[in-house]
Design an enzyme around this catalytic site. Structure first.
Site: not given
Ligand SMILES: [Zn+2]
Length: 374
Positions: A93, A265, A303, A305, A308, A334
């Site tokens: 930026d 963003d 999930c 990830c 999880c 997560h």
């Molecule tokens: Zn997750």
């Protein structure tokens, strides 16, 4: 120059669109969410983690890196990509948002901004030319014009600031010397449709390869933000990407993709993670709540990830309560996975012609929690 925006599909029922940004460091499928790496790091994650959660591009803050460690140090260490160990697309930026958040520490004139460092009180001056020179030293794939982000409801201040933002955009365009970075112009104008329109037309007239939309989600009502987006997007060329600065809650992402935004963003997913708040399809959970003490479930059932797949809400709550740093790592992982996965699902739905259905289903089941981005 490696930068190119490929528009792939548009949604039949809204302005939502799917595209692909080509850069010399790789591809960015859009709509895209860009994790914020303020100090050349996304807090609590490594570039390896960012790859794992599916980030295609990362943002770093020019203001912070200018003050510390300095662009000279980063040049000596091989440029920002090499310095931070991220070989994918990068965006910096302009520092405008940070400069104008420093009330009391800065003075604005037609030529630039004089400010005192929040780190050691030393005095600095940034002009449009200097901001481009610093971003050329850092070497990101996408760079931004210096803009002024005024209080959104103050008409007189917005008129004055807009004149500076426009003059600075033209000077930034002139100052650019590297051919391998895409410089985005930034549209401002507060909550005033005529100013937004005038700004979008002026900035589009300077023919940038992409456009930032600034000064939204800074305290104005949601309906105003949506109205300003609609006015702005209508005046921007369809063949260039549009980046909405500082917006990133799940609900806002849907609402703004619907209105034709390609890139976002925001610190929200990573900042709330460090406070123990995690994102789910039904809304935000605060893992500090006593109700999770014995909860064996993952944050989100199903999930994909790492967090999880391996840990319970009870364990994450324990880590956060005990002040263990890995807790912040796992909640950040997560929240970014969740946000990036949402963008992937939106993109797939736009391509499949089912975006309205996805949007309706998600928003019906999602309890929005108001929190400012930035
Ligand atoms: Zn997750």
């Amino acid at each position: 120059m490696g930068f190119r925006f490929e528009l792939i599909a548009g949604d039949a029922h809204s302005r939502a669109r799917a595209g692909l940004i080509h850069t010399s460091h790789g591809l960015v499928p859009t709509p895209a969410f860009i994790p914020v790496g303020t100090q050349a790091t996304v807090k609590a994650l490594t570039p390896r983690d960012l790859r794992e959660v599916g980030a295609s591009i990362v943002l770093a803050n020019t203001y912070h890196l200018y003050l510390r460690p300095s662009p000279e140090v980063i040049v000596r260490l091989g440029g920002l990509h090499h310095f931070m160990g991220w070989d994918g697309p990068l965006l910096t930026d302009s520092g405008g948002f940070q400069l104008f958040s420093l009330t009391g520490l800065r003075e604005v004139d037609a030529d630039g901004v004089t400010f005192r460092s929040h780190l050691d009180g030393s005095t600095h001056r940034l002009t449009p030319e200097k901001v481009i020179a610093v971003q050329e030293q850092l070497g990101a794939d996408i760079i931004m014009c210096l803009d002024e982000c005024p209080e959104p409801m103050d008409r007189a201040y917005n008129e004055e600031a807009l004149a500076r933002t426009h003059a600075w955009a033209a000077r930034c365009r002139q100052a650019q010397t590297r051919g391998d970075q895409a410089l985005f112009g930034i549209v401002q104008g507060g909550i005033f449709p005529d100013l937004r329109r005038a700004s979008a037309e002026y900035i589009a007239g300077l023919d940038f390869p992409g456009y930032g939309i600034g000064g939204l989600s800074v305290g104005e009502p949601k309906e105003k933000m949506h109205e300003m987006l609609e006015v702005t997007v209508d005046c921007l060329p369809a063949d260039r990407p549009r980046h909405l600065l500082g917006v990133g809650s799940p609900q806002d992402l849907f609402e703004c993709v619907t209105r034709g935004v390609d890139m976002f963003d925001c610190v929200l997913p990573t900042r709330i993670a460090r406070n123990g708040a995690v994102l789910t399809p039904t809304g935000r959970l605060n893992l500090r709540n006593a109700g999770y003490t014995d909860d064996p479930a993952p944050i989100v059932e199903g999930c994909a990830c790492y967090t999880c797949q391996n840990f319970s809400r009870a364990y994450l709550r324990h880590l956060i309560k005990a002040g263990e740093i890995v807790g912040l790592h796992l909640t950040t992982l997560h929240n970014l996975h969740f946000t990036l996965d949402l963008m992937r699902r939106m993109r797939e739905a736009i391509l499949a012609g089912t975006f309205s259905k996805l949007r309706g289903e998600f928003l019906a089941g999602h309890e929005a929690t108001e929190e400012l981005g930035g």
